[in-house]
Design an enzyme around this catalytic site. Structure first.
Site, short mmCIF file in Angstrom:
data_model
loop_
_atom_site.label_atom_id
_atom_site.label_comp_id
_atom_site.label_asym_id
_atom_site.label_seq_id
_atom_site.Cartn_x
_atom_site.Cartn_y
_atom_site.Cartn_z
N SER A 2 -27.38 -32.73 41.09
CA SER A 2 -26.57 -32.97 39.94
C SER A 2 -25.59 -34.24 39.82
O SER A 2 -25.11 -34.37 38.78
CB SER A 2 -25.64 -31.59 39.74
OG SER A 2 -26.36 -30.56 39.48
N LYS A 54 -15.23 -34.20 37.46
CA LYS A 54 -15.99 -33.41 37.00
C LYS A 54 -15.05 -31.80 36.88
O LYS A 54 -14.40 -31.77 37.87
CB LYS A 54 -17.29 -33.11 37.71
CG LYS A 54 -18.16 -32.17 37.30
CD LYS A 54 -19.25 -32.16 38.13
CE LYS A 54 -20.45 -30.99 37.64
NZ LYS A 54 -21.63 -30.72 38.73
N SER A 59 -26.09 -31.10 36.64
CA SER A 59 -25.01 -30.37 35.80
C SER A 59 -24.05 -31.58 35.55
O SER A 59 -23.13 -31.09 34.59
CB SER A 59 -24.45 -29.15 36.63
OG SER A 59 -23.83 -29.66 37.64
#
Length: 510
Positions: A185, A86, A161
């Site tokens: 997330s 990420k 997210s």
């Protein structure tokens, strides 16, 4: 003679199976990495799971692993299996943006501890995955670089997210990925993409090198297609880090053994009354109930428990998180690194800061900075931030009381399946409600896992969440691995094999 394997087949295997193929000499890490890079080239223009693809670096790392294996060096079990990270983790020599224009083009001079561990273990890093800007969102639509699409239905969100990591794993663009979980997330994207997402115990995985949103809530963890893969990746990235003041000194548990145990006999599973029923889609609730029935038939005991203060967790979170975010994001001022916007007439430090933050931050980030600054301001601190921290303590007490009765807690991961792109982007309150089941674990620092529970509305995946006491992450892998095996027996294989849209785009790697 070892028969060569089809690369289009190998990328659909679990990471553990890919690792076994590498160890058996069925293919090289370079071939496996190239197959995933080919898959990314074929489908990511449509899905947009990645913000940056590190082709040359990944292939160089793969060749290095192959040479070490050929020389007889003892390697990590996952050595040679590619991974995606990420874009909130700093990576030396690779752009890191946290999904924001204010960091566009920034190349960090060092690696996060977690990234160091991945590189040292010989996992080629495919690239950096898309995310909501500074991890603020539940749909990956607030990314300054455009949304990621759900591989099950490209008109729907992949969660947030960390939707980029979940979509990459779900679309066979990576066998393993790293996400971060501040209020769900990792787990919520897992639920809506049919993947496995784990939020470890707070402090058990180093946060050094993670671009902070809310320091008391953020936690990095694995995103995978199987519970066993999550366990293997979790074992690799966990452990004490003296560079992180919140890092726990505990030894790393044998999560993989727990995942492979597949035994829930005598395990007490608590169903949280406050996290089911009203507000949860009927088919999501139905898949949750069916999963519990499978576990009960396998020998688990299902117990109903009440956590009354969970009702206030969402409100407390959306005061604590913006308050910490407003403080953490103060460093992005146009003076030290990242974007700098200089007004034309007589620029001052204040005007440069104002222009830079105005141009560099998106609407959701600005909204949360304003909320947090207000909650921390003189005259309002006790009424808002202080009160929210008191609620946080009550949530922690609810967990403690519940775990006196049961071994793990269960709820649906997300109240709905993936919604359509644009459906909630202009309604922040509706967007925030997607985190209602996942937020309590972040407030308490407890670990959680989301495992696919079946198909709900429109043939889209739903997820079941299990929560365990802090430092008891092994319980998650025990119950998650058992349920995964039970459900795949009833489905006749992995849930991802049932994705029509995914099948339609499945011809990427040759």
């Amino acid at each position: 003679m070892i028969e060569p394997v089809s690369t289009s087949d190998i990328i659909r295997r679990s990471a553990a199976a890919q690792a076994a193929a590498l160890q058996a000499g069925e293919l090289s890490s370079e071939e496996l990495t190239r197959a995933h890079l080919d898959r990314i080239a074929a489908v990511d223009g449509d899905l947009h799971a990645y913000l940056h693809v590190s082709e040359e670096q990944a292939l160089a790392a793969a060749r290095d692993v192959d040479a070490r294996r050929a020389a007889g060096e003892e390697l990590h079990e996952l050595a040679g299996v590619p991974v995606a990270v990420k874009d909130v983790m700093v990576t030396e020599g690779t752009p890191t943006t946290a999904g924001s224009k204010i960091l566009e083009g920034w190349v960090p001079p060092y690696d996060a501890t977690l990234v160091e561990k991945l590189r040292a273990a010989g996992l080629p890093m495919l690239g950096k995955t898309n995310m909501d800007e500074f991890a603020m969102g539940s749909s990956t639509e607030t990314s300054a670089y455009g949304p990621t699409r759900n591989p099950w239905d490209r008109e729907r969100i992949p969660g947030g997210s960390g939707g980029g990591s979940a979509a990459a794993v779900g679309a066979y663009e990576a066998p393993l990925a790293i996400g971060t979980d501040t209020g769900g997330s990792i787990r919520q994207p897992g639920a809506v993409t049919g993947t496995v997402g784990v939020k470890p115990t707070y402090g058990s995985v180093s946060r050094y090198g993670l671009i902070a949103m809310a320091s008391s809530l953020d936690q990095a963890g694995p995103v995978t297609r199987t519970v066993e893969d999550a366990a293997l990746l979790h074992q690799l990235i966990a452990g004490h880090d003296p560079r992180d003041s919140t890092s726990l000194p505990d030894p790393v548990g044998d999560f993989a053994a727990a995942a492979r145990r597949q035994d829930v006999s005598g395990l007490r599973i608590g169903v949280i009354e406050q996290l089911e029923g009203e507000g949860f889609a009927p088919e999501v609730q139905a898949r949750f109930t069916e999963s519990l029935e499978q576990l009960e038939r396998a020998g688990a005991e299902i117990v109903r428990v009440s956590c009354p203060n969970f009702e206030y967790a969402l409100g407390a979170y959306y005061l604590i998180m913006p308050s910490e975010a407003s403080s953490n994001l103060a460093k992005f001022d146009g003076m030290r690194f990242g974007l700098r916007v200089v007004p034309e007439d007589h620029p001052t430090a204040e005007s440069v800061m104002k222009a830079t933050r105005g141009a560099g931050f998106g609407d959701e980030v600005k909204r949360r900075i304003l909320l947090g600054t207000y909650a921390l301001s003189a005259g309002y601190y006790d009424a808002y931030y202080g009160s929210a921290q008191k609620v946080r303590t009550l949530v922690q007490r609810d967990f403690a009381a519940a775990f006196e009765q049961v071994d793990v807690l269960a709820s649906p991961t997300s109240p709905t399946v993936a919604f359509r792109l644009g459906e909630k982007v202009d309604d922040p309150l509706a967007m925030y409600m997607n985190d209602i089941a996942t937020i309590p674990a972040n407030l308490a620092g407890t670990p959680g896992i989301s495992v696919p529970s079946g198909l709900a509305e429109d043939g889209l995946p739903a997820g079941i969440q299990f929560l365990a006491p802090a430092r008891a992450d092994e319980r998650l892998y025990q119950v998650g691995g058992a349920l995964e095996a039970l459900l795949e027996d009833s489905w006749g294989g992995p849930l991802l094999a049932k994705a029509p849209e995914l099948t339609a785009i499945a011809g990427g790697a040759k």
